[in-house]
Design an enzyme around this catalytic site. Structure first.
Site, PDB file in Angstrom:
ATOM      1  N   ARG A  94       0.888  -1.176   0.000  1.00 18.95           N
ATOM      2  CA  ARG A  94       0.000   0.000   0.000  1.00 18.95           C
ATOM      3  C   ARG A  94       0.922   1.220   0.000  1.00 18.95           C
ATOM      4  NH1 ARG A  94      -5.352   1.331   1.633  1.00 18.95           N
ATOM      5  NH2 ARG A  94      -5.547   3.344   2.689  1.00 18.95           N
ATOM      6  N   HIS A 128      -6.781   0.803  -7.059  1.00 18.29           N
ATOM      7  CA  HIS A 128      -7.129   0.122  -5.806  1.00 18.29           C
ATOM      8  C   HIS A 128      -7.931  -1.147  -6.143  1.00 18.29           C
ATOM      9  CE1 HIS A 128      -7.679  -0.632  -1.710  1.00 18.29           C
ATOM     10  NE2 HIS A 128      -8.279   0.472  -1.303  1.00 18.29           N
ATOM     11  N   GLN A 130     -10.129  -3.022  -3.436  1.00 21.87           N
ATOM     12  CA  GLN A 130     -11.417  -2.392  -3.143  1.00 21.87           C
ATOM     13  C   GLN A 130     -12.448  -2.781  -4.198  1.00 21.87           C
ATOM     14  OE1 GLN A 130     -12.372  -0.384  -0.397  1.00 21.87           O
ATOM     15  NE2 GLN A 130     -14.348  -0.902  -1.304  1.00 21.87           N
ATOM     16  N   ASP A 151     -16.613   8.617  -3.101  1.00 22.24           N
ATOM     17  CA  ASP A 151     -15.399   8.511  -2.298  1.00 22.24           C
ATOM     18  C   ASP A 151     -15.025   9.919  -1.864  1.00 22.24           C
ATOM     19  OD1 ASP A 151     -13.135   7.522  -1.051  1.00 22.24           O
ATOM     20  OD2 ASP A 151     -11.990   7.217  -2.901  1.00 22.24           O
ATOM     21  N   CYS A 196     -16.228   3.564  -0.222  1.00 17.07           N
ATOM     22  CA  CYS A 196     -15.147   2.658   0.151  1.00 17.07           C
ATOM     23  C   CYS A 196     -14.607   2.931   1.551  1.00 17.07           C
ATOM     24  CB  CYS A 196     -14.026   2.728  -0.872  1.00 17.07           C
ATOM     25  SG  CYS A 196     -13.285   4.355  -1.050  1.00 17.07           S
ATOM     26  N   ARG A 221     -14.157  -6.535   2.184  1.00 20.69           N
ATOM     27  CA  ARG A 221     -12.713  -6.453   1.954  1.00 20.69           C
ATOM     28  C   ARG A 221     -12.046  -7.724   2.491  1.00 20.69           C
ATOM     29  NH1 ARG A 221      -9.934  -1.694   1.422  1.00 20.69           N
ATOM     30  NH2 ARG A 221      -8.178  -3.110   1.114  1.00 20.69           N
TER      31      ARG A 221
END
Length: 295
Positions: free
Chosen positions: A99, A126, A129, A216, A252, A280
């Protein structure tokens, strides 16, 4: 095999990962020794709640072990080239999850790694996600015959979701302010699956006919110095009760309540954000299980 963005998978492989995730979610006890004695090295340049906890818990539930490697723990790009870190880690662990800020870093990790590298977020993409998002939509609607409106920034989460939507046949409309659109390169990649999203600068037009509205944060990590500028640019893009209507809300997380979404909306029965967050865990377990079979 590595997962640097969702379209590193074929459409059949994406379906297989989602199906494996659903199977593990339904019968977790059947998979509790699947990754026995295997280790996931987790590289973090950016802070995280859901990513760290879901991957670490997922490895534990599959019988394996996760090792947190923060910016003060290793020399990623600081005193040691990324390629050297990658080659060393691959001698110790069975998977690497990263990440980080720069997408080129995960590309370099993958280029020099003999074990699977998973992109757990970069400034460009991502994919983990998106796996959770697609799993959530499949659960809630029984498939992908669904109309989705993305309202907000054409950011990393949006760009991976555009690809996931193209791969699964979701009907997607993306509404962003001018200057914040999804990159042409991502739209070209979506076109390869025959399903390019509609794009607009009008949030109300985007949600018309939608089953799901996805948003988001307007100000992502690393953009704090542009906060006031971006909030001005995104005026009119907030998801309110009136804009959402009776549609399903996805986000998210983390949410900046009062900015991209109101508190009332995210606390409403229309929100499935906590199911997304839980998924997730299940999506990443499905991915890890699938990668273990491929390598």
């Amino acid at each position: 095999m590595h997962l640097l963005d969702v379209d590193d998978l074929t459409t059949d492989e994406l379906s297989a990962v989602l199906s494996r995730a659903a199977e593990i979610k339904a019968d977790p006890a059947d998979y509790e020794d699947l990754l026995d004695q295997q280790t996931l090295g987790m590289i973090f340049e950016k802070p995280s709640t859901r990513t760290r906890v879901s991957f670490e818990t997922g490895m534990t539930q599959l019988g394996g072990h996760a090792l947190f490697l923060g910016p003060d723990d290793i020399h990623l790009g600081h005193g040691e080239p990324v390629k050297d870190t990658s080659r060393a880690l691959a001698r110790y662990v069975d998977f690497v999850m990263a990440r980080v800020f720069d997408h080129e870093d995960v590309e370099e990790l993958a280029a020099y790694s003999d074990v699977p590298v998973i992109n757990a977020l970069t400034d460009d993409a991502h994919p983990c996600q998106t796996l959770a998002d697609l799993l959530t939509i499949r659960e809630k609607f029984g498939g992908f015959d669904v109309n989705v409106a993305w309202v907000g920034d054409g950011n990393n989460v949006c760009q991976s979701f555009v690809l996931g939507a193209a791969m699964t046949g979701l009907d997607l409309t993306v509404a962003t302010p001018a200057g914040y659109e999804v990159s042409d390169e991502v739209l070209d990649r979506a076109a390869e699956f025959g399903n390019v999203p509609e794009t607009t600068n009008d949030p109300e037009a985007a949600v018309d006919g939608a089953d799901v509205v996805y948003t988001d944060v307007f100000v992502s990590m690393g953009q704090e110095d542009r906060r006031h500028e971006k909030l001005d640019d995104f005026d009119g893009f907030q998801i309110t009760t009136d804009l959402l209507g009776d549609r399903t809300l996805m986000h998210c997380l983390p949410a900046h309540r009062g900015e991209e979404v109101t508190d009332a909306v995210i606390e409403s029965d229309n929100a499935v954000v906590w199911d997304q967050a839980e998924n997730r865990l299940h999506a990443q377990k499905g991915l890890l299980a699938w990668l273990a079979e491929q390598n």
